[in-house]
Design a protein around this motif. Structure first.
Motif, mmCIF file in Angstrom:
data_model
loop_
_atom_site.group_PDB
_atom_site.id
_atom_site.type_symbol
_atom_site.label_atom_id
_atom_site.label_comp_id
_atom_site.label_asym_id
_atom_site.label_seq_id
_atom_site.Cartn_x
_atom_site.Cartn_y
_atom_site.Cartn_z
ATOM 1 N N GLN A 4 -22.035 21.835 -4.416
ATOM 2 C CA GLN A 4 -20.770 22.440 -4.523
ATOM 3 C C GLN A 4 -20.929 24.026 -4.865
ATOM 4 O O GLN A 4 -19.923 24.630 -4.620
ATOM 5 C CB GLN A 4 -19.879 21.752 -5.392
ATOM 6 C CG GLN A 4 -19.818 20.262 -5.292
ATOM 7 C CD GLN A 4 -18.737 19.932 -3.969
ATOM 8 O OE1 GLN A 4 -18.187 20.773 -3.655
ATOM 9 N NE2 GLN A 4 -19.194 18.897 -3.319
ATOM 10 N N ARG A 6 -22.132 27.389 -6.973
ATOM 11 C CA ARG A 6 -21.849 27.632 -8.515
ATOM 12 C C ARG A 6 -20.383 27.603 -8.775
ATOM 13 O O ARG A 6 -19.290 27.482 -7.985
ATOM 14 C CB ARG A 6 -22.102 29.269 -8.695
ATOM 15 C CG ARG A 6 -22.394 29.585 -10.001
ATOM 16 C CD ARG A 6 -22.869 31.189 -9.899
ATOM 17 N NE ARG A 6 -21.526 32.004 -9.345
ATOM 18 C CZ ARG A 6 -21.537 33.448 -9.613
ATOM 19 N NH1 ARG A 6 -22.265 33.931 -10.415
ATOM 20 N NH2 ARG A 6 -20.379 33.905 -9.131
ATOM 21 N N SER A 7 -20.088 27.415 -10.246
ATOM 22 C CA SER A 7 -18.750 27.185 -10.588
ATOM 23 C C SER A 7 -17.964 28.275 -10.547
ATOM 24 O O SER A 7 -18.508 29.664 -10.659
ATOM 25 C CB SER A 7 -18.859 26.859 -12.133
ATOM 26 O OG SER A 7 -17.477 26.814 -12.775
ATOM 27 N N THR A 8 -16.613 28.227 -10.456
ATOM 28 C CA THR A 8 -15.794 29.374 -10.223
ATOM 29 C C THR A 8 -15.171 29.876 -11.797
ATOM 30 O O THR A 8 -14.585 30.723 -11.688
ATOM 31 C CB THR A 8 -14.555 29.121 -9.411
ATOM 32 O OG1 THR A 8 -13.825 27.937 -9.918
ATOM 33 C CG2 THR A 8 -15.112 28.874 -8.005
ATOM 34 N N ARG A 9 -15.592 29.192 -12.788
ATOM 35 C CA ARG A 9 -15.140 29.463 -13.953
ATOM 36 C C ARG A 9 -16.334 30.038 -14.962
ATOM 37 O O ARG A 9 -17.416 29.285 -14.875
ATOM 38 C CB ARG A 9 -14.541 28.367 -14.477
ATOM 39 C CG ARG A 9 -13.294 28.060 -14.018
ATOM 40 C CD ARG A 9 -11.980 28.930 -14.354
ATOM 41 N NE ARG A 9 -10.879 28.882 -13.488
ATOM 42 C CZ ARG A 9 -9.703 29.748 -13.614
ATOM 43 N NH1 ARG A 9 -9.688 30.552 -14.332
ATOM 44 N NH2 ARG A 9 -8.858 29.181 -12.657
ATOM 45 N N ARG A 11 -18.051 30.394 -18.982
ATOM 46 C CA ARG A 11 -17.994 29.529 -20.066
ATOM 47 C C ARG A 11 -16.511 29.528 -20.978
ATOM 48 O O ARG A 11 -16.157 28.568 -21.556
ATOM 49 C CB ARG A 11 -18.901 29.653 -20.989
ATOM 50 C CG ARG A 11 -20.627 28.954 -20.645
ATOM 51 C CD ARG A 11 -21.550 28.933 -21.623
ATOM 52 N NE ARG A 11 -21.485 30.390 -22.211
ATOM 53 C CZ ARG A 11 -21.968 30.360 -23.445
ATOM 54 N NH1 ARG A 11 -22.034 29.754 -24.430
ATOM 55 N NH2 ARG A 11 -22.120 32.040 -24.149
#
Length: 123
Positions: A4, A6-9, A11
């Protein structure tokens, strides 16, 4: 497993903006989930110049018994350690225990990657 990216958020919960589009090496595909039945195969493009043959369904296994290898017909999947539901759905993966015309055997190949079922007879 599908990648998927990298995260879109962050930490902290803040938003991360994408710095580029997805690359071809991040490509992921759905699992083949090879079933017992009339043979069906699919050829897919692999990295570089290679291709992979996926077995979507098969009813033939190459069973090794000591030094000899025989072609046996797959009757059903007895157990599958990778997923308990796979045995119920007759899905063959590496490590699955299958019932063949030659006897019970354990699958040693990856049918979703190589397109064939190789197995070793259980004593």
């Amino acid at each position: 497993m599908k990648d998927q990216g990298r995260s879109t958020r962050k930490r902290t919960g803040g938003r991360l903006r994408p710095f580029r589009n997805k690359k071809r090496y991040q490509l992921g595909r759905q699992p083949a989930e090879t079933t017992v039945g009339e043979p069906r195969f699919q050829t897919i493009d692999a990295r570089g110049t290679g291709t992979k043959t996926r077995a979507l369904a098969t009813n033939v296994a190459h069973v090794a018994d000591g030094g000899e290898t025989v072609e046996a017909e797959i009757e059903n999947v007895t157990e599958n350690p990778s997923n308990t539901n796979y045995a119920r759905r007759n899905i063959i993966t590496k490590g699955a225990i299958i019932e063949t015309s030659a006897g019970r055997a354990r699958v040693t190949s990856r049918p979703g990657q190589t397109g064939q079922v190789n197995a070793v007879l259980l004593s």
